[in-house]
Structure formats: structure tokens, C-alpha cells
Motif scaffolding. Structure first.
Motif, PDB file in Angstrom:
ATOM      1  N   ILE A 276      52.155  44.011  37.745  1.00 26.07           N
ATOM      2  CA  ILE A 276      50.741  43.809  37.440  1.00 26.07           C
ATOM      3  C   ILE A 276      50.544  42.354  37.021  1.00 26.07           C
ATOM      4  O   ILE A 276      51.492  41.647  36.690  1.00 26.07           O
ATOM      5  CB  ILE A 276      50.240  44.753  36.331  1.00 26.07           C
ATOM      6  N   VAL A 277      49.289  41.914  37.044  1.00 23.66           N
ATOM      7  CA  VAL A 277      48.963  40.573  36.571  1.00 23.66           C
ATOM      8  C   VAL A 277      48.747  40.656  35.061  1.00 23.66           C
ATOM      9  O   VAL A 277      47.954  41.469  34.579  1.00 23.66           O
ATOM     10  CB  VAL A 277      47.707  40.034  37.272  1.00 23.66           C
ATOM     11  N   GLY A 278      49.473  39.820  34.309  1.00 21.47           N
ATOM     12  CA  GLY A 278      49.365  39.813  32.858  1.00 21.47           C
ATOM     13  C   GLY A 278      48.529  38.650  32.359  1.00 21.47           C
ATOM     14  O   GLY A 278      48.029  37.825  33.130  1.00 21.47           O
ATOM     15  N   HIS A 279      48.382  38.580  31.058  1.00 22.22           N
ATOM     16  CA  HIS A 279      47.637  37.497  30.420  1.00 22.22           C
ATOM     17  C   HIS A 279      48.526  36.281  30.235  1.00 22.22           C
ATOM     18  O   HIS A 279      49.744  36.400  30.085  1.00 22.22           O
ATOM     19  CB  HIS A 279      47.105  37.952  29.060  1.00 22.22           C
ATOM     20  N   SER A 280      47.907  35.115  30.247  1.00 22.98           N
ATOM     21  CA  SER A 280      48.650  33.889  29.968  1.00 22.98           C
ATOM     22  C   SER A 280      49.041  33.860  28.500  1.00 22.98           C
ATOM     23  O   SER A 280      48.427  34.531  27.657  1.00 22.98           O
ATOM     24  CB  SER A 280      47.810  32.667  30.318  1.00 22.98           C
ATOM     25  N   GLU A 281      50.051  33.078  28.186  1.00 18.87           N
ATOM     26  CA  GLU A 281      50.552  33.032  26.818  1.00 18.87           C
ATOM     27  C   GLU A 281      49.529  32.457  25.845  1.00 18.87           C
ATOM     28  O   GLU A 281      49.557  32.748  24.658  1.00 18.87           O
ATOM     29  CB  GLU A 281      51.844  32.210  26.781  1.00 18.87           C
ATOM     30  N   SER A 282      48.611  31.631  26.342  1.00 17.05           N
ATOM     31  CA  SER A 282      47.604  31.026  25.471  1.00 17.05           C
ATOM     32  C   SER A 282      46.321  31.831  25.378  1.00 17.05           C
ATOM     33  O   SER A 282      45.392  31.448  24.669  1.00 17.05           O
ATOM     34  CB  SER A 282      47.267  29.621  25.993  1.00 17.05           C
ATOM     35  N   GLY A 287      41.915  41.905  26.560  1.00 16.80           N
ATOM     36  CA  GLY A 287      41.314  42.783  27.547  1.00 16.80           C
ATOM     37  C   GLY A 287      41.635  42.349  28.955  1.00 16.80           C
ATOM     38  O   GLY A 287      42.207  41.281  29.201  1.00 16.80           O
ATOM     39  N   ASN A 288      41.238  43.179  29.924  1.00 17.93           N
ATOM     40  CA  ASN A 288      41.543  42.900  31.325  1.00 17.93           C
ATOM     41  C   ASN A 288      40.489  42.035  32.005  1.00 17.93           C
ATOM     42  O   ASN A 288      40.614  41.731  33.184  1.00 17.93           O
ATOM     43  CB  ASN A 288      41.680  44.219  32.105  1.00 17.93           C
ATOM     44  N   ASN A 289      39.428  41.648  31.283  1.00 11.41           N
ATOM     45  CA  ASN A 289      38.361  40.867  31.894  1.00 11.41           C
ATOM     46  C   ASN A 289      38.294  39.460  31.314  1.00 11.41           C
ATOM     47  O   ASN A 289      37.225  38.867  31.188  1.00 11.41           O
ATOM     48  CB  ASN A 289      37.017  41.583  31.702  1.00 11.41           C
ATOM     49  N   SER A 290      39.423  38.925  30.931  1.00 11.44           N
ATOM     50  CA  SER A 290      39.471  37.608  30.307  1.00 11.44           C
ATOM     51  C   SER A 290      39.048  36.520  31.283  1.00 11.44           C
ATOM     52  O   SER A 290      39.662  36.309  32.314  1.00 11.44           O
ATOM     53  CB  SER A 290      40.884  37.316  29.803  1.00 11.44           C
ATOM     54  N   ILE A 291      37.966  35.820  30.969  1.00 11.09           N
ATOM     55  CA  ILE A 291      37.510  34.715  31.803  1.00 11.09           C
ATOM     56  C   ILE A 291      38.485  33.555  31.715  1.00 11.09           C
ATOM     57  O   ILE A 291      38.727  32.841  32.683  1.00 11.09           O
ATOM     58  CB  ILE A 291      36.095  34.284  31.367  1.00 11.09           C
ATOM     59  N   GLN A 292      39.079  33.358  30.559  1.00  9.29           N
ATOM     60  CA  GLN A 292      40.023  32.268  30.376  1.00  9.29           C
ATOM     61  C   GLN A 292      41.207  32.415  31.333  1.00  9.29           C
ATOM     62  O   GLN A 292      41.614  31.457  31.991  1.00  9.29           O
ATOM     63  CB  GLN A 292      40.512  32.215  28.929  1.00  9.29           C
ATOM     64  N   CYS A 293      41.777  33.613  31.420  1.00  7.98           N
ATOM     65  CA  CYS A 293      42.908  33.839  32.318  1.00  7.98           C
ATOM     66  C   CYS A 293      42.515  33.645  33.776  1.00  7.98           C
ATOM     67  O   CYS A 293      43.314  33.170  34.583  1.00  7.98           O
ATOM     68  CB  CYS A 293      43.459  35.248  32.119  1.00  7.98           C
ATOM     69  N   PHE A 294      41.307  33.997  34.099  1.00  4.59           N
ATOM     70  CA  PHE A 294      40.859  33.937  35.491  1.00  4.59           C
ATOM     71  C   PHE A 294      40.813  32.507  35.999  1.00  4.59           C
ATOM     72  O   PHE A 294      41.044  32.249  37.180  1.00  4.59           O
ATOM     73  CB  PHE A 294      39.485  34.600  35.611  1.00  4.59           C
ATOM     74  N   PHE A 295      40.526  31.533  35.128  1.00  6.11           N
ATOM     75  CA  PHE A 295      40.393  30.144  35.550  1.00  6.11           C
ATOM     76  C   PHE A 295      41.642  29.304  35.293  1.00  6.11           C
ATOM     77  O   PHE A 295      41.660  28.115  35.592  1.00  6.11           O
ATOM     78  CB  PHE A 295      39.188  29.500  34.858  1.00  6.11           C
ATOM     79  N   ARG A 311      65.041  39.171  31.425  1.00  6.81           N
ATOM     80  CA  ARG A 311      64.621  37.976  32.148  1.00  6.81           C
ATOM     81  C   ARG A 311      63.755  38.315  33.364  1.00  6.81           C
ATOM     82  O   ARG A 311      63.146  37.428  33.963  1.00  6.81           O
ATOM     83  CB  ARG A 311      65.843  37.183  32.611  1.00  6.81           C
ATOM     84  N   TRP A 312      63.718  39.612  33.715  1.00  6.34           N
ATOM     85  CA  TRP A 312      62.908  40.047  34.848  1.00  6.34           C
ATOM     86  C   TRP A 312      61.514  40.517  34.414  1.00  6.34           C
ATOM     87  O   TRP A 312      60.712  40.903  35.264  1.00  6.34           O
ATOM     88  CB  TRP A 312      63.595  41.198  35.586  1.00  6.34           C
ATOM     89  N   LYS A 313      61.221  40.488  33.113  1.00  5.92           N
ATOM     90  CA  LYS A 313      59.981  41.053  32.598  1.00  5.92           C
ATOM     91  C   LYS A 313      58.741  40.288  33.072  1.00  5.92           C
ATOM     92  O   LYS A 313      57.744  40.894  33.467  1.00  5.92           O
ATOM     93  CB  LYS A 313      60.028  41.061  31.063  1.00  5.92           C
ATOM     94  N   ARG A 314      58.768  38.956  32.990  1.00  5.79           N
ATOM     95  CA  ARG A 314      57.610  38.145  33.340  1.00  5.79           C
ATOM     96  C   ARG A 314      58.054  36.925  34.156  1.00  5.79           C
ATOM     97  O   ARG A 314      59.145  36.400  33.956  1.00  5.79           O
ATOM     98  CB  ARG A 314      56.898  37.635  32.073  1.00  5.79           C
ATOM     99  N   THR A 315      57.179  36.511  35.061  1.00  2.00           N
ATOM    100  CA  THR A 315      57.442  35.271  35.780  1.00  2.00           C
ATOM    101  C   THR A 315      56.108  34.618  36.129  1.00  2.00           C
ATOM    102  O   THR A 315      55.143  35.316  36.466  1.00  2.00           O
ATOM    103  CB  THR A 315      58.271  35.516  37.058  1.00  2.00           C
ATOM    104  N   PRO A 316      56.007  33.281  36.007  1.00  4.47           N
ATOM    105  CA  PRO A 316      54.752  32.596  36.346  1.00  4.47           C
ATOM    106  C   PRO A 316      54.747  32.128  37.796  1.00  4.47           C
ATOM    107  O   PRO A 316      55.781  31.787  38.372  1.00  4.47           O
ATOM    108  CB  PRO A 316      54.762  31.398  35.391  1.00  4.47           C
ATOM    109  N   ILE A 317      53.564  32.120  38.394  1.00  5.57           N
ATOM    110  CA  ILE A 317      53.403  31.509  39.717  1.00  5.57           C
ATOM    111  C   ILE A 317      52.140  30.655  39.674  1.00  5.57           C
ATOM    112  O   ILE A 317      51.243  30.883  38.846  1.00  5.57           O
ATOM    113  CB  ILE A 317      53.330  32.560  40.853  1.00  5.57           C
ATOM    114  N   ASP A 318      52.066  29.669  40.559  1.00  5.92           N
ATOM    115  CA  ASP A 318      50.922  28.760  40.586  1.00  5.92           C
ATOM    116  C   ASP A 318      49.842  29.298  41.520  1.00  5.92           C
ATOM    117  O   ASP A 318      50.110  29.542  42.706  1.00  5.92           O
ATOM    118  CB  ASP A 318      51.368  27.365  41.034  1.00  5.92           C
ATOM    119  N   ARG A 319      48.661  29.480  40.973  1.00  5.47           N
ATOM    120  CA  ARG A 319      47.563  30.057  41.751  1.00  5.47           C
ATOM    121  C   ARG A 319      47.152  29.156  42.925  1.00  5.47           C
ATOM    122  O   ARG A 319      46.699  29.643  43.968  1.00  5.47           O
ATOM    123  CB  ARG A 319      46.365  30.279  40.834  1.00  5.47           C
TER     124      ARG A 319
END
Length: 358
Positions: A276-282, A287-295, A311-319
Motif C-alpha cells: 500500500i502507499v504509506g505516509h511520508s515521514e514528515s 489520515g488517508n486524504n493527506s494533501i501534504q503527502c499527495f504533493f 528492511r522490507w517494510k518500507r521503501t521510497p520511490i520518486d514520483r
């Protein structure tokens, strides 16, 4: 009123039918025949028959043979049984492939042998020999052999016959491309993943066989007794070793369900892994409708089947500029596809492991 399908009587000694009947016309009878029904009523009856019955009914006479091989009936039968397993890509490959997978005759039923003979492809065209199938289903093998030879002079049906496609799948003579969830009998290293494979149906056990492409130095891997719940048609046309083009990155937001390509090394084929897509660390919004995460350009992929410290729990990718990312230690993350239906998500949820993985 009872409608009868009259068949010729068979002599006890020779096994051959009496009279001049050769399977080309329905024998005359004073009884009411099913062919006396109006066309709409007869088509309604035929549309309700299972594949085995439709096959056998087509062996009664030429008129019923022509009706029973209609693509209208077989299209519904193909969709009902194979629609979610053998997709359009597998059908197109079948139409292009000039060779049918061969298998030994020993241990196969007369019906399987007849269906295979009906689907052989001389001159790169599938040939459907209805009299040979009907003979194997309804008559002794000696009679079937004679009818098969006689039928070779008759014009074949079109090469894209849905009836031939159905029986090539049903008898297991055709290997087709698909995907398998939790490959190698649910090996812990493949839980909540889905890998490309060539599949073949095993009618006796109502299951599938799979052969997976080689993994680097590893040889081809085979697996048996795969249930229907663990197979699907590939949702994309991307080959297993190629990077899938991600067309959903701009719209990803926390809470979205995704599949991402992952492979251990660059020599290996990709598998599709659920997350699933998670929230950024900052992000301060849980909630699931975070405008901050979306941008934010960085998208965090979360794999809840693993423990928090894994180490397999989370990984970042560049949008914006995501391609293949990773290393030889953690593996390589490739293309991403967003799951847009509840059915796709529920398939993964049914396979959720009992214990959280490290």
C-alpha cells in the motif's frame, strides 16, 4: 412433450451402425425430434448445456454438429471457465503458435485424445475435426478411427475456433501464459507475490501445473497441484524481465493498494508484490486524504506483511523520475500498478500470511 434425439442402432457383433447412416444426417423417425423445435427454443437449450454434453450432442448428426460448434455457445463456456485465467494475451498467442504441446497418449482418455487430434495445427492453422471428436466420445475406438479418416477430407472450421481453444485448455495439451500467487507451494520467500509462469490444466485433479522461467543460474522450476485461487491472467503485457511503465505515479496517495515489480538481482525476472502507499515521514496527518503527502515527490511503499523492523517494510520511490531502484542487498524495485477494483485487492487479502514475516 418429450423430444428425442434418435441415434442409429449398433450391431452387437461388428459394432457398426445399421443401414446407411454415416453421421451426416439425422435418421428419420416417427417420434418428435429436438430438431423440430423452433430455432430460438433449440438455441436456448443448447446454450444451457455444459461443454461435455454439447460436444456429445454434436456427434448425433450433421445438422446438430453445425449448431453445436457455433462460437456463440463456446464463447460463453470459455468465458465462464477460463475468462479469469487465460486472458486475451494467451488467446492471441494460441492463434499465432503453430505447434500444439504434445503429450503421450498413454494414460489419457479417448475424449482427450480426440480433442487433441481436433486441435492439431498442420500448416500453421488449427483444424477442428468434429466427426473425430464425436466418434471418440460416442463410438468404439475402431469405429472412431474409420470416422477420423473419413473426416480428413472435410473442410476445417476457422483457425480461431473457440471450441478448439476451449478443448486445448481443458485437456491440458496447451501451455499458456499466466501468473501464480505465492509460487513454489507458498515458499516463505514468495509470500504475497505473483510471478509469471506457463500454465497447463490438469483435468483429473482440477488444478494446474506451472513452469517458471529460470532465475539467474537456477534451472527452470516446475510446480504441481496449483489451485484455481492461486492463478490469474497477467494484468499487463510486460514480459517478466522488462520494466513495466508506471502510469499511476502522479495520482498515488496514502491508502492506495498497489503492486510493484521486484527482483533479487538484475539476472532474475520480476515478480509482482502487494503493498500500500504509506505516509511520508514528515507527514503530520495520519489520515488517508493527506494533501501534504499527495504533493510530495517521494512516495513511500509499505509492505505490512513484514514486521516493523524489517528492511522490507518500507521503501521510497520518486514520483517524478522513478525507474528501477535498488541494490544487490535489498533487491530492485521496478514498475508500479495501482489496484483499482475490490476484486484485485480481495485476491491478495485472501492470501494474507498467518504470521508476520521478518
Amino acid at each position: 412433450m418429450a423430444f428425442l434425439i434418435k441415434r442409429p442402432r449398433v450391431l452387437h457383433q461388428s459394432g457398426l451402425p445399421e443401414g446407411d447412416f454415416h453421421g451426416d444426417s439425422c435418421p428419420s423417425s416417427s417420434s418428435t425430434s429436438i430438431l423440430d423445435l423452433p430455432d430460438l427454443a433449440l438455441d436456448d437449450i443448447l446454450s444451457r448445456l455444459p461443454a461435455d454434453s454439447l460436444l456429445r450432442l454434436g456427434g448425433v448428426c450433421q445438422e446438430l454438429r453445425q449448431r453445436c460448434k457455433s462460437g456463440h455457445f463456446w464463447e460463453a463456456l470459455v468465458y465462464e471457465k477460463w475468462g479469469k485465467i487465460a486472458g486475451p494475451g494467451a488467446y492471441r498467442e494460441w492463434c499465432r503458435n503453430p505447434v500444439l504441446e504434445s503429450s503421450p497418449r498413454k494414460g489419457r482418455t479417448a475424449q482427450e485424445i480426440a480433442a487433441k487430434n481436433a486441435c492439431e495445427r498442420p500448416n500453421c492453422g488449427w483444424k477442428l475435426l468434429w466427426p473425430s471428436i464425436a466418434a471418440a466420445c460416442l463410438w468404439p475406438l475402431s469405429v472412431a478411427r474409420e470416422r477420423l479418416m473419413a473426416s480428413r477430407s472435410k473442410a476445417p472450421t476457422p483457425s480461431d475456433s473457440l471450441m478448439a481453444w476451449y478443448w486445448a485448455l481443458e485437456t491440458g495439451n496447451l501451455w499458456f501464459r499466466g501468473q501464480v500467487f505465492n509460487r513454489e507451494n507458498g515458499h516463505v520467500g514468495f509470500l504475497l507475490s505473483c510471478y509469471d509462469a506457463e500454465l497447463s490444466y490438469v483435468r483429473s485433479s482440477d488444478s494446474f501445473r506451472a513452469r517458471y522461467p529460470p532465475h539467474g543460474p537456477r534451472a527452470l522450476v516446475m510446480e504441481d497441484d496449483i489451485s484455481w485461487e492461486r492463478v490469474r491472467a497477467s494484468p499487463v503485457q510486460t514480459p517478466a524481465h522488462d520494466l513495466h511503465t508506471s502510469d499511476c505515479l502522479a495520482e498515488l496517495r496514502p491508502g492506495d493498494h498497489i503492486e510493484v515489480q521486484w527482483r533479487r538481482t538484475k539476472e532474475f525476472p520480476y515478480g509482482w508484490w502487494y503493498g500500500i502507499v504509506g505516509h511520508s515521514e514528515s507527514c503530520s496527518n495520519a489520515g488517508n486524504n493527506s494533501i501534504q503527502c499527495f504533493f510530495v515527490d517521494t512516495v513511500w511503499l509499505v509492505f505490512n506483511q513484514f514486521t516493523s523492523g524489517s528492511r522490507w517494510k518500507r521503501t521510497p520511490i520518486d514520483r517524478v523520475s522513478h525507474r528501477e531502484e535498488g541494490n544487490e542487498t535489498d533487491g530492485y524495485y521496478g514498475g508500479i500498478r495501482k489496484l483499482r477494483s475490490k476484486d484485485e485487492v480481495s485476491m491478495w487479502e485472501r492470501l494474507w500470511p498467518v504470521d508476520i514475516l521478518e
